[in-house]
Design a protein around this motif. Structure first.
Motif, short mmCIF file in Angstrom:
data_model
loop_
_atom_site.label_atom_id
_atom_site.label_comp_id
_atom_site.label_asym_id
_atom_site.label_seq_id
_atom_site.Cartn_x
_atom_site.Cartn_y
_atom_site.Cartn_z
N ALA A 265 0.83 -1.20 0.00
CA ALA A 265 0.00 0.00 0.00
C ALA A 265 0.87 1.26 0.00
CB ALA A 265 -0.92 0.00 1.23
N ALA A 266 1.94 1.25 0.79
CA ALA A 266 2.84 2.40 0.83
C ALA A 266 3.49 2.62 -0.53
CB ALA A 266 3.91 2.20 1.91
N SER A 267 3.93 1.53 -1.17
CA SER A 267 4.55 1.64 -2.48
C SER A 267 3.57 2.18 -3.52
CB SER A 267 5.09 0.27 -2.91
OG SER A 267 5.68 0.33 -4.18
N ALA A 268 2.34 1.64 -3.51
CA ALA A 268 1.32 2.08 -4.46
C ALA A 268 0.91 3.52 -4.22
CB ALA A 268 0.11 1.15 -4.39
N LYS A 269 0.91 3.94 -2.96
CA LYS A 269 0.54 5.31 -2.63
C LYS A 269 1.56 6.29 -3.19
CE LYS A 269 -2.53 7.73 -0.22
NZ LYS A 269 -3.99 7.66 -0.52
N VAL A 270 2.82 5.91 -3.14
CA VAL A 270 3.89 6.80 -3.60
C VAL A 270 4.04 6.76 -5.12
CG1 VAL A 270 6.39 7.19 -3.54
CG2 VAL A 270 5.16 6.65 -1.42
N LEU A 271 3.97 5.55 -5.70
CA LEU A 271 4.29 5.37 -7.12
C LEU A 271 3.07 5.20 -8.02
CD1 LEU A 271 7.29 2.90 -6.64
CD2 LEU A 271 7.41 5.36 -7.06
N GLY A 272 1.90 5.10 -7.43
CA GLY A 272 0.71 4.81 -8.21
C GLY A 272 0.45 3.31 -8.24
N PHE A 273 -0.82 2.93 -8.42
CA PHE A 273 -1.20 1.52 -8.35
C PHE A 273 -0.86 0.84 -9.67
CE2 PHE A 273 -3.88 -2.17 -7.77
CZ PHE A 273 -3.81 -2.38 -6.40
N SER A 274 0.18 0.01 -9.65
CA SER A 274 0.63 -0.67 -10.87
C SER A 274 1.33 -1.97 -10.47
CB SER A 274 1.61 0.21 -11.64
OG SER A 274 2.79 0.41 -10.90
N GLU A 275 1.58 -2.81 -11.46
CA GLU A 275 2.31 -4.05 -11.19
C GLU A 275 3.68 -3.77 -10.60
OE1 GLU A 275 0.92 -3.47 -14.23
OE2 GLU A 275 -0.22 -5.24 -14.92
N MET A 276 4.35 -2.77 -11.15
CA MET A 276 5.69 -2.44 -10.66
C MET A 276 5.66 -2.01 -9.20
SD MET A 276 7.97 0.16 -9.83
CE MET A 276 7.41 1.68 -10.63
N ALA A 277 4.73 -1.13 -8.85
CA ALA A 277 4.65 -0.65 -7.47
C ALA A 277 4.29 -1.77 -6.50
CB ALA A 277 3.61 0.48 -7.38
N LEU A 278 3.41 -2.67 -6.91
CA LEU A 278 2.99 -3.75 -6.04
C LEU A 278 4.09 -4.79 -5.83
CD1 LEU A 278 -0.59 -4.13 -7.51
CD2 LEU A 278 -0.05 -3.36 -5.20
N ARG A 279 4.96 -4.95 -6.82
CA ARG A 279 6.06 -5.91 -6.71
C ARG A 279 7.31 -5.31 -6.10
NH1 ARG A 279 4.57 -7.95 -12.76
NH2 ARG A 279 3.20 -9.69 -12.19
N LEU A 280 7.38 -3.99 -6.05
CA LEU A 280 8.60 -3.33 -5.57
C LEU A 280 8.99 -3.73 -4.15
CD1 LEU A 280 10.86 -1.35 -6.25
CD2 LEU A 280 9.38 0.50 -5.41
N PRO A 281 8.06 -3.85 -3.18
CA PRO A 281 8.48 -4.27 -1.83
C PRO A 281 9.21 -5.61 -1.82
CG PRO A 281 6.27 -3.36 -1.75
CD PRO A 281 6.62 -3.48 -3.20
N SER A 282 8.79 -6.53 -2.67
CA SER A 282 9.48 -7.83 -2.74
C SER A 282 10.88 -7.66 -3.28
CB SER A 282 8.69 -8.80 -3.62
OG SER A 282 7.48 -9.17 -2.99
N ALA A 283 11.04 -6.85 -4.32
CA ALA A 283 12.37 -6.63 -4.90
C ALA A 283 13.30 -5.97 -3.90
CB ALA A 283 12.25 -5.79 -6.17
N LEU A 284 12.79 -4.99 -3.16
CA LEU A 284 13.61 -4.32 -2.14
C LEU A 284 13.96 -5.27 -1.01
CD1 LEU A 284 11.76 -0.88 -1.99
CD2 LEU A 284 13.99 -1.35 -3.03
N ALA A 285 12.99 -6.07 -0.58
CA ALA A 285 13.26 -7.04 0.49
C ALA A 285 14.30 -8.06 0.05
CB ALA A 285 11.97 -7.74 0.90
N ALA A 286 14.19 -8.55 -1.18
CA ALA A 286 15.16 -9.51 -1.69
C ALA A 286 16.55 -8.89 -1.77
CB ALA A 286 14.73 -10.03 -3.07
N SER A 287 16.61 -7.61 -2.12
CA SER A 287 17.90 -6.91 -2.17
C SER A 287 18.52 -6.82 -0.78
CB SER A 287 17.71 -5.51 -2.75
OG SER A 287 17.13 -5.56 -4.04
N LEU A 288 17.71 -6.50 0.22
CA LEU A 288 18.21 -6.46 1.59
C LEU A 288 18.59 -7.85 2.08
CD1 LEU A 288 15.65 -3.92 3.12
CD2 LEU A 288 18.06 -3.52 2.58
N TRP A 289 17.89 -8.85 1.62
CA TRP A 289 18.23 -10.25 1.93
C TRP A 289 19.63 -10.58 1.42
CZ3 TRP A 289 15.05 -14.68 -0.82
CH2 TRP A 289 15.44 -15.93 -0.31
N VAL A 290 19.92 -10.20 0.19
CA VAL A 290 21.24 -10.41 -0.38
C VAL A 290 22.30 -9.63 0.40
CG1 VAL A 290 22.68 -9.98 -2.42
CG2 VAL A 290 20.41 -10.99 -2.69
N LEU A 291 21.97 -8.38 0.75
CA LEU A 291 22.92 -7.56 1.51
C LEU A 291 23.20 -8.17 2.88
CD1 LEU A 291 24.57 -4.97 1.95
CD2 LEU A 291 22.45 -3.85 2.71
#
Length: 527
Positions: A78-104
């Motif tokens: 919801a936070a991602s969609a609120k900032v970037l607009g409701f789209s596939e990219m915005a809805l998937r972005l939290p997973s991509a960021l979490a996976a990046s932090l997982w790698v880090l």
């Protein structure tokens, strides 16, 4: 080594390569494909309704409480969609960021406990592995959960190595956030695996002190408790009965939603989700006896084995469940990378995978000959059409790149696998996934957008594809259809709808692939 091989070796130990691989595997093409059902559709529809209603306590899906998962993933989407607009990219972005932090987190821990080169190799391999990259691009809870599980395990090992309040409280913090993401699984595996490890080391007193730490549990309750209390006040015991009894205990005892499997299911699944590094893992597995003597490696093996064994006994089986225990495998592989010298072992799994992709149209055609369900048959036929000459041409280019890497004998096999992993990511997310999801989910998206434009009362008839509601931007109620309704359904349900409403005219407004959108005309409109 030649100068080119020497430069390649330096690049494959570079922090900048981690960044490049993470961008390629987790962020590139993140919004290129429609949301898939059921999982992405269910999560994102609950997020959409949360934003629409302003109720940030109880998730709802199509107007009914969704008790499948706790709330954190919906808040992040919801936070991602609120900032970037409701789209596939915005809805998937939290997973991509979490996976990046997982790698880090992986890189940081391995650098601390071994060396930076090993940390870099482990991070690159994990980011390029097939299943990790898949969930990094998926609008579901698993990338977030795996981040918190990995962080908790890393703090547990730090506590074992040097008992102190800092790592202990951080472990409780990560378990609390994991509990807010997907519930008991975020606590169960760290607690059980850490008990087994501390017991194997003869340090159970330290484990008991950590496991019954009042301050630790206070941190856990402060993180996870407020929302669990809030949903109880909002919904009563309904969430607890459904989530804990049905979706946790129930999943372990019985196969839910058809996701069953035989006892050796994960023996088959593990080589697939590790691609292209399957042979590398097999090489490491051969040395488990010697590896077990080292505390760090025993800790990693216990972590993996605990997850593997528990889910092997579970009634519900899904490939991504094994990811809870996959992080330690990349550390073990990186530590033993120079032991991989058998090139047949290293290259056979990725070559076999690319061969399957090359012959996929023929495989789908063969399967379609045994399929009776109309919607499945149509999808398979459309899938064969989508895998056209362009697909074959680009796949041949990918195979040529893999062959060139294999023939390059001046670099180590593990280095070749990393280069093959980069080719695999490009082929899977540029060539394969967009085509597959366009065939499976493109029609659902188009039907949802059309229903939104028509703005008629709309229901779904014996069809569960929640992404339809996401694209329609409205709740699709679960009630019997009636005259004047727009009905979304799978094409195999059309005959049943016609038989149920013989007095009504059925006008097809949209039909493509496995789904259709029809209008139930009242008798007056026929006149």
């Amino acid at each position: 080594m030649s100068k080119i091989a020497d430069y390649t070796d330096q690049a494959l130990h570079s922090r900048w390569l981690i960044v490049a691989v993470v961008v390629l595997a987790f962020f590139w093409q993140i919004g290129a494909a429609p949301l898939y059902d059921l999982d992405e559709g269910a999560f994102t529809e609950a997020t959409r309704e949360m934003l629409a209603s302003g109720n940030f306590v109880t998730p709802y899906q199509d107007g009914e409480p969704r008790y499948d998962k706790p709330v954190l993933i919906y808040w992040l989407q919801a936070a991602s969609a609120k900032v970037l607009g409701f789209s596939e990219m915005a809805l998937r972005l939290p997973s991509a960021l979490a996976a990046s932090l997982w790698v880090l987190a992986l890189w940081w821990f391995v650098r601390e406990k071994t060396d930076e080169e090993t940390a870099t190799v482990a991070a690159i391999a994990m980011a390029l592995s097939l299943e990790v990259s898949l969930i990094a691009k998926a609008a579901v809870a698993d990338a977030v959960l795996n981040l918190f599980i990995a962080l908790a395990f890393f703090e547990i090992y730090r506590f074992w190595h040097a008992p102190a309040r800092g790592p202990l409280l951080r472990a409780y913090l990560w378990m609390g956030l994991g509990f807010l993401t997907k519930g008991p699984v975020a606590v169960f595996f760290p607690v059980v695996a850490s008990f087994l490890f501390f017991w194997s080391e003869g340090t159970l007193k330290n484990w008991l002190r950590a496991a019954f730490s009042p301050l630790g549990w206070l941190v856990f309750l402060l993180v996870a408790g407020p929302w669990y209390l809030a949903i109880y006040l909002d919904n009563g015991p309904g969430f607890f009965e459904s989530f804990f009894l049905e979706h946790n205990l129930g999943r372990f005892g019985d196969a839910m939603q058809g996701h069953g499997g035989f006892f050796g299911y994960y023996v088959i699944v593990l080589p697939l989700i590790l691609l292209p590094f399957t042979g590398w893992f097999i090489q490491v597995l051969r040395g488990v006896r010697e590896s077990w003597r080292l505390p760090l490696e025993r800790f990693l093996w216990i972590w993996f084995i605990t997850v593997f064994v528990v889910f092997s006994f579970s009634g519900t089986k899904l490939p991504h469940y094994l990811l809870y225990g996959i992080t330690p495998l990349f550390i073990l592989m990186a530590r033993h990378r120079m032991e991989l010298v058998n090139r047949w072992l290293a290259y056979t799994p990725p070559v076999a995978f690319f061969a399957v992709l090359f012959f996929l149209p023929q495989i789908l055609a063969t399967i379609n000959g045994f399929v009776d369900e109309p919607h499945v048959s149509v999808m398979l036929a459309n899938g064969i059409g989508a895998l056209d000459i362009g697909y074959n041409w680009y796949l041949v280019c990918g195979l040529a790149a893999v062959a060139a890497v294999i023939r390059w004998r001046k670099i180590w096999p593990w280095q070749s696998l990393v280069l093959i992993g980069i080719v695999q990511v490009i082929v899977v997310y540029w060539l394969l996934v967009p085509r597959v999801l366009d065939v499976m989910q493109g029609p659902v998206k188009e039907a949802g957008l059309l229903a939104r434009e028509l703005d008629l009362p709309t229901v779904a008839y014996r069809t569960s594809m929640p992404s339809f509601s996401v694209y329609r931007d409205a709740v699709t109620p679960d009630r019997p259809p009636q005259a004047g309704d727009l009905v979304f359904l799978r094409i195999d349900k059309l005959e049943g709808l016609t038989e149920r409403f013989p007095e009504l005219g059925i006008e097809t407004r949209y039909r493509r692939g496995p789904v259709a959108l029809v209008y139930l005309k009242p008798p007056a409109e026929d006149d």
